[in-house]
Design a protein around this motif. Structure first.
Motif, mmCIF file in Angstrom:
data_model
loop_
_atom_site.group_PDB
_atom_site.id
_atom_site.type_symbol
_atom_site.label_atom_id
_atom_site.label_comp_id
_atom_site.label_asym_id
_atom_site.label_seq_id
_atom_site.Cartn_x
_atom_site.Cartn_y
_atom_site.Cartn_z
ATOM 1 N N ASP A 34 0.810 -1.223 0.000
ATOM 2 C CA ASP A 34 0.000 0.000 0.000
ATOM 3 C C ASP A 34 0.844 1.275 0.000
ATOM 4 O OD1 ASP A 34 0.998 -0.021 2.583
ATOM 5 O OD2 ASP A 34 -0.961 0.136 3.558
ATOM 6 N N GLY A 35 2.166 1.130 -0.214
ATOM 7 C CA GLY A 35 3.037 2.295 -0.269
ATOM 8 C C GLY A 35 3.560 2.735 1.092
ATOM 9 N N ARG A 36 3.364 1.922 2.107
ATOM 10 C CA ARG A 36 3.883 2.204 3.449
ATOM 11 C C ARG A 36 5.094 1.313 3.702
ATOM 12 N NH1 ARG A 36 2.567 6.236 6.474
ATOM 13 N NH2 ARG A 36 2.820 4.992 8.348
ATOM 14 N N TYR A 37 5.963 1.747 4.617
ATOM 15 C CA TYR A 37 7.065 0.892 5.038
ATOM 16 C C TYR A 37 7.109 0.860 6.558
ATOM 17 C CZ TYR A 37 9.959 4.943 6.187
ATOM 18 O OH TYR A 37 10.443 6.093 6.733
ATOM 19 N N ASP A 38 7.698 -0.208 7.060
ATOM 20 C CA ASP A 38 7.856 -0.402 8.497
ATOM 21 C C ASP A 38 9.263 -0.948 8.706
ATOM 22 O OD1 ASP A 38 7.825 -1.536 11.159
ATOM 23 O OD2 ASP A 38 5.647 -1.417 11.075
ATOM 24 N N GLU A 39 10.073 -0.198 9.438
ATOM 25 C CA GLU A 39 11.471 -0.586 9.635
ATOM 26 C C GLU A 39 11.732 -0.915 11.091
ATOM 27 O OE1 GLU A 39 14.572 1.558 7.455
ATOM 28 O OE2 GLU A 39 15.514 1.870 9.405
ATOM 29 N N ALA A 40 12.243 -2.115 11.330
ATOM 30 C CA ALA A 40 12.616 -2.555 12.674
ATOM 31 C C ALA A 40 14.128 -2.450 12.817
ATOM 32 C CB ALA A 40 12.174 -3.992 12.900
ATOM 33 N N ARG A 41 14.564 -2.118 14.036
ATOM 34 C CA ARG A 41 15.996 -2.044 14.338
ATOM 35 C C ARG A 41 16.259 -2.828 15.612
ATOM 36 N NH1 ARG A 41 19.214 2.663 11.873
ATOM 37 N NH2 ARG A 41 17.999 2.962 9.984
ATOM 38 N N GLY A 42 16.929 -3.956 15.462
ATOM 39 C CA GLY A 42 17.174 -4.818 16.611
ATOM 40 C C GLY A 42 15.859 -5.288 17.197
ATOM 41 N N ASP A 43 15.685 -5.102 18.501
ATOM 42 C CA ASP A 43 14.451 -5.496 19.178
ATOM 43 C C ASP A 43 13.369 -4.428 19.085
ATOM 44 O OD1 ASP A 43 15.573 -7.898 19.965
ATOM 45 O OD2 ASP A 43 16.343 -7.067 21.840
ATOM 46 N N ARG A 44 13.689 -3.304 18.469
ATOM 47 C CA ARG A 44 12.750 -2.187 18.379
ATOM 48 C C ARG A 44 11.892 -2.310 17.122
ATOM 49 N NH1 ARG A 44 14.541 3.880 17.629
ATOM 50 N NH2 ARG A 44 12.481 4.811 17.560
ATOM 51 N N ARG A 45 10.690 -2.840 17.293
ATOM 52 C CA ARG A 45 9.765 -2.981 16.169
ATOM 53 C C ARG A 45 9.228 -1.605 15.780
ATOM 54 N NH1 ARG A 45 6.051 -8.130 16.717
ATOM 55 N NH2 ARG A 45 5.309 -7.064 14.877
ATOM 56 N N SER A 46 8.968 -1.437 14.500
ATOM 57 C CA SER A 46 8.416 -0.177 13.974
ATOM 58 C C SER A 46 9.219 1.030 14.448
ATOM 59 C CB SER A 46 6.944 -0.045 14.370
ATOM 60 O OG SER A 46 6.187 -1.107 13.828
ATOM 61 N N ALA A 47 10.544 0.906 14.397
ATOM 62 C CA ALA A 47 11.419 2.018 14.779
ATOM 63 C C ALA A 47 11.183 3.222 13.867
ATOM 64 C CB ALA A 47 12.877 1.586 14.723
ATOM 65 N N TYR A 48 10.937 2.942 12.595
ATOM 66 C CA TYR A 48 10.628 3.984 11.619
ATOM 67 C C TYR A 48 9.480 3.492 10.754
ATOM 68 C CZ TYR A 48 15.130 5.826 12.986
ATOM 69 O OH TYR A 48 16.187 6.299 13.721
ATOM 70 N N THR A 49 8.521 4.348 10.523
ATOM 71 C CA THR A 49 7.403 4.031 9.642
ATOM 72 C C THR A 49 7.131 5.245 8.765
ATOM 73 O OG1 THR A 49 5.779 4.781 11.265
ATOM 74 C CG2 THR A 49 6.313 2.430 11.277
ATOM 75 N N GLY A 50 6.556 4.997 7.619
ATOM 76 C CA GLY A 50 6.235 6.095 6.718
ATOM 77 C C GLY A 50 5.743 5.565 5.391
ATOM 78 N N ARG A 51 5.919 6.378 4.373
ATOM 79 C CA ARG A 51 5.464 5.977 3.046
ATOM 80 C C ARG A 51 6.644 6.028 2.075
ATOM 81 N NH1 ARG A 51 4.053 11.266 3.705
ATOM 82 N NH2 ARG A 51 4.283 12.631 1.916
ATOM 83 N N TYR A 52 6.484 5.324 0.985
ATOM 84 C CA TYR A 52 7.525 5.300 -0.043
ATOM 85 C C TYR A 52 6.881 5.282 -1.420
ATOM 86 C CZ TYR A 52 6.612 0.371 -0.922
ATOM 87 O OH TYR A 52 6.011 -0.813 -1.251
ATOM 88 N N THR A 53 7.627 5.753 -2.397
ATOM 89 C CA THR A 53 7.223 5.658 -3.799
ATOM 90 C C THR A 53 8.395 5.065 -4.578
ATOM 91 O OG1 THR A 53 7.943 7.921 -4.248
ATOM 92 C CG2 THR A 53 5.615 7.608 -3.712
ATOM 93 N N VAL A 54 8.070 4.410 -5.667
ATOM 94 C CA VAL A 54 9.077 3.766 -6.506
ATOM 95 C C VAL A 54 8.990 4.336 -7.910
ATOM 96 C CG1 VAL A 54 9.893 1.578 -7.455
ATOM 97 C CG2 VAL A 54 8.871 1.632 -5.171
ATOM 98 N N THR A 55 10.128 4.724 -8.450
ATOM 99 C CA THR A 55 10.238 5.159 -9.838
ATOM 100 C C THR A 55 11.382 4.364 -10.448
ATOM 101 O OG1 THR A 55 9.542 7.387 -9.193
ATOM 102 C CG2 THR A 55 10.542 7.127 -11.379
ATOM 103 N N GLY A 56 11.049 3.367 -11.254
ATOM 104 C CA GLY A 56 12.082 2.477 -11.788
ATOM 105 C C GLY A 56 12.738 1.712 -10.657
ATOM 106 N N ASP A 57 14.042 1.899 -10.486
ATOM 107 C CA ASP A 57 14.797 1.247 -9.412
ATOM 108 C C ASP A 57 15.079 2.197 -8.254
ATOM 109 O OD1 ASP A 57 14.926 -1.177 -10.768
ATOM 110 O OD2 ASP A 57 16.763 -0.619 -11.825
#
Length: 73
Positions: free
Chosen positions: A16-39
């Motif tokens: 759905d264009g969202r991302y969820d980034e975990a760092r170590g034991d910290r779930r959802s350390a960073y969340t937001g949206r992303y778009t892709v254009t080619g690579d």
């Protein structure tokens, strides 16, 4: 799912264009949206922070991180 070689950082790019980034034991350390254009990926964190990434030869180079596609079992 993209993950660093040591498994410390895990970035899930959701369909759905969202991302969820975990760092170590910290779930959802960073969340937001992303778009892709080619690579190329553009990220906007929920706090407003922006970042970019590029996929080259099946590897995601996200700012200073190098992430590899995690194979699902």
């Amino acid at each position: 799912m993209w993950v660093t070689a040591d498994g410390h950082i895990r970035q899930e790019l959701l369909p759905d264009g969202r991302y969820d980034e975990a760092r170590g034991d910290r779930r959802s350390a960073y969340t937001g949206r992303y778009t892709v254009t080619g690579d190329h990926l553009d990220y906007v964190d929920d706090t407003g922070f922006t970042a970019t990434g590029d996929i080259r030869d099946g590897v995601l180079f996200h700012e200073h991180l190098v992430l590899y596609r995690e194979e699902r079992a």
